[in-house]
Scaffold this active site. Structure first.
Site, short mmCIF file in Angstrom:
data_model
loop_
_atom_site.label_atom_id
_atom_site.label_comp_id
_atom_site.label_asym_id
_atom_site.label_seq_id
_atom_site.Cartn_x
_atom_site.Cartn_y
_atom_site.Cartn_z
N LYS A 253 -18.12 -1.66 9.57
CA LYS A 253 -17.21 -1.07 10.57
C LYS A 253 -17.51 0.36 10.45
O LYS A 253 -17.57 1.18 11.30
CB LYS A 253 -15.98 -1.23 10.24
CG LYS A 253 -14.52 -0.15 10.73
CD LYS A 253 -13.32 -0.56 10.42
CE LYS A 253 -12.81 -0.18 9.19
NZ LYS A 253 -12.63 1.35 9.25
N ASN A 254 -17.55 0.99 9.20
CA ASN A 254 -17.56 2.22 8.86
C ASN A 254 -19.07 2.99 9.16
O ASN A 254 -19.40 4.05 9.19
CB ASN A 254 -17.28 2.57 7.50
CG ASN A 254 -16.01 2.43 7.33
OD1 ASN A 254 -15.15 2.26 8.09
ND2 ASN A 254 -15.52 2.25 6.23
N CYS B 167 -2.05 7.95 8.85
CA CYS B 167 -1.93 6.35 9.06
C CYS B 167 -1.34 5.75 7.88
O CYS B 167 -0.83 6.37 7.11
CB CYS B 167 -3.49 5.83 9.14
SG CYS B 167 -4.31 5.88 7.57
N ARG C 12 -3.72 11.81 6.81
CA ARG C 12 -5.19 11.92 7.20
C ARG C 12 -5.76 13.30 7.56
O ARG C 12 -5.90 13.59 8.95
CB ARG C 12 -5.67 10.92 7.95
CG ARG C 12 -5.41 9.29 7.30
CD ARG C 12 -5.89 9.14 6.19
NE ARG C 12 -7.47 8.86 6.40
CZ ARG C 12 -7.82 7.58 6.65
NH1 ARG C 12 -7.13 6.77 7.13
NH2 ARG C 12 -9.32 7.40 6.84
N ILE D 293 -7.71 16.64 8.89
CA ILE D 293 -8.93 16.99 9.54
C ILE D 293 -9.30 18.30 9.59
O ILE D 293 -10.33 18.56 10.18
CB ILE D 293 -8.82 16.16 11.05
CG1 ILE D 293 -7.94 17.11 11.89
CG2 ILE D 293 -8.77 14.63 11.06
CD1 ILE D 293 -8.20 16.73 13.28
N ASP D 294 -8.73 18.96 8.35
CA ASP D 294 -9.16 20.42 8.40
C ASP D 294 -10.63 20.63 8.18
O ASP D 294 -11.36 21.60 8.58
CB ASP D 294 -8.35 21.13 7.20
CG ASP D 294 -8.38 20.38 6.00
OD1 ASP D 294 -8.31 18.96 6.02
OD2 ASP D 294 -8.83 20.86 4.84
N ASP E 253 -12.02 1.87 -0.87
CA ASP E 253 -11.79 0.53 0.20
C ASP E 253 -11.84 -0.97 -0.53
O ASP E 253 -11.37 -1.75 -0.14
CB ASP E 253 -12.62 0.52 1.45
CG ASP E 253 -12.69 1.81 2.26
OD1 ASP E 253 -13.55 1.91 2.92
OD2 ASP E 253 -11.58 2.38 2.13
N ARG F 176 -8.86 -4.97 12.50
CA ARG F 176 -9.57 -3.72 12.66
C ARG F 176 -10.90 -3.80 11.92
O ARG F 176 -11.77 -2.99 12.26
CB ARG F 176 -8.79 -2.48 12.05
CG ARG F 176 -7.69 -2.27 12.86
CD ARG F 176 -6.91 -1.03 12.42
NE ARG F 176 -8.05 0.06 12.27
CZ ARG F 176 -7.87 0.75 10.99
NH1 ARG F 176 -7.19 0.39 10.09
NH2 ARG F 176 -9.01 1.47 10.97
#
Ligand code: EPZ
Length: 423
Positions: A22-23, A116, A121, A123-124, A309, A401
């Protein structure tokens, strides 16, 4: 509501080829936007995050075809630079599209991806990287807006080796004017695959897998279409190795480079499993009559450290180990939501902030369980395989997912696992 039913107490046996990662597939699909032509992605896993990505690509104007595990994306003609909220909400990691949309169209807009199940999460680092390449970036009530007359290569220094920020910067820099270096880049194998794909598309990227990545941009010209075969999913492999460690038995996984899994296989070996590997095959064996042992503290860290993970699946396998194991979750602030569900099965786990101590118990028992996030949900399936009785796991939307067919994969490994309506 649909549930995954799992009967515990059966040793796992058999071989399985692990699905595509997935990643890796998500940034590869985002990268197809940089190609004015048709790209082909093979070994594409059937995941809801992939479906969401293909919907976004179609919305942006790409022609998308899918047949089995092969996807073709033709990004020759893009018709919008905006991703609507509904599509953003279907997958928060859609922020990976920001860099390539901006690079290709000079503008990009989307709602703020927000947090999430794992907590905030931010995103800076993504936005700072795009600003460093010359983009105007505004964040307001109507979301994120980026604009750049032309991106210019520059030196980006990441304060955290963020996977997503590294990928966004690579994607934007690939067609910027001049050379970009990314210092303190993430080193995950998925970043290396992204580099290889960008180079197959006519890009010039070097250094992926190390902390310094150098990108020589095209000066605004689009790349051409490329080809990639998605690498095996190292986290899915870690999940199934944890399952065999929990249930006992002997399995062989193929399609994943064992070197990408070494922190996990080292822990499972220390816990008492026999782990052997060569090339893209990994064997794990554990005698069901010999309980696992507790292991040294497990601290999650950026690659090549212990992957965050894999924290939940490995924790699930150690719930019936002899002794206590300490976990420290350093990557995300809310990645212990599976612990209350494990406690329903009789697990003895104490938590204090980022620290969780798993005190092994003799036996887990089946329970009605709920997945609250992707890997936490997979961890509950791992624990159910070792529990006495049949567990029912709901919240499958999270699991789908990242796992194409968890029941099918576990069944192929001799588990009794099937989807059913939850009473
Ligand atoms: C990727 O997420 C993966 N997702 C995650 O896998 C994985 O857990 C994570 O990398 C860490 O390895 C995908 O690749 C789609 P990060 P990403 O940016 O890129 C902080 C799964 O289960 N940070 O490397 O979002 C962040 O809060 C998923 O498959 C900032 O502070 O992770 C975190 O503490 C879950 N600012 C740390 O960096 C930023 O701008 C690492 O996050 C970006 C990140």
């Amino acid at each position: 509501m649909e549930a995954l039913k799992i009967e515990g107490g059966r040793a796992l046996r058999g071989e399985l080829t692990v699905q595509g990662a997935k990643n890796s597939v998500l940034p590869l699909l985002a990268a197809t936007l940089l190609g004015s032509g048709k790209s082909v992605i093979r070994n594409c896993p059937h995941l809801t995050d992939v479906t969401a990505s293909l919907d976004i690509l179609r919305h942006l104007g790409c022609e998308v075809e899918a047949d089995g595990e092969t996807v073709w994306v033709d990004a020759s003609t893009l018709k919008t630079c905006e991703i609507p909220e509904a599509l953003m909400r279907s997958m928060r990691s859609s922020v990976i599209f920001l860099g390539p949309i901006l690079a290709r169209l000079g503008m990009a807009g989307m709602c703020h991806p927000g947090g999430c199940e794992l907590g905030p999460r931010p995103i800076d680092l993504h936005l700072e990287a795009l600003r460093t390449l010359g983009s105007q970036v505004s964040e307001g009530p109507d979301g994120l807006r980026c604009a750049a007359v032309g991106l210019r290569g520059n030196d980006i220094s990441l304060s955290i080796p963020s996977v997503g920020a590294t990928e966004n910067a690579m994607l934007a820099a690939a067609v910027a004017a001049g050379v970009t270096t990314i210092q303190n880049a993430a080193r995950e194998p998925e970043i290396v695959q992204l580099q290889d794909f960008l180079n197959d598309m006519g890009g010039d990227v070097r250094g992926a897998g190390t902390s310094v990545i150098t990108i020589r941009g095209t000066g605004g010209a689009p790349l051409h279409g490329g080809e990639a075969t998605v690498m095996g999913d190292r986290i899915v492999a870690a999940t199934y190795l944890s399952a065999a460690a929990a249930a006992g038995g002997e399995i062989c996984l193929s399609g994943v480079d064992y070197r990408q899994l070494s922190p996990v296989s080292a822990i499972l070996a220390e816990a008492g499993c026999m782990v052997k590997s060569e090339g893209e095959r990994i064997w794990l064996k554990r005698d069901p009559a010999t309980p696992l042992k507790a292991v040294r503290p497990i601290r999650t860290a950026p690659y090549p450290g212990f992957p965050t993970d894999a924290q939940a699946p490995v924790m699930a396998s150690l719930c019936t180990a002899r002794g206590a194991t300490m976990f420290v979750e350093n990557m995300f602030s809310s990645r212990y939501r599976h612990i209350d569900e494990l406690r329903k099965m009789g697990a003895d786990i104490r938590t204090e902030g980022r620290v969780a101590v798993v005190c092994g118990v003799e036996q887990l028992h089946a329970a009605a369980l709920e997945a609250f996030d992707l890997r936490g949900g997979a961890a509950l399936a791992v624990a159910a395989l070792a529990a006495e009785g049949e567990s029912a796991l709901c919240g499958l939307c999270h699991i789908r997912r990242g796992y194409a067919d968890l029941a099918g994969d576990l069944t192929a490994l001799n588990a009794k696992a099937y989807y059913a309506e939850k009473e």
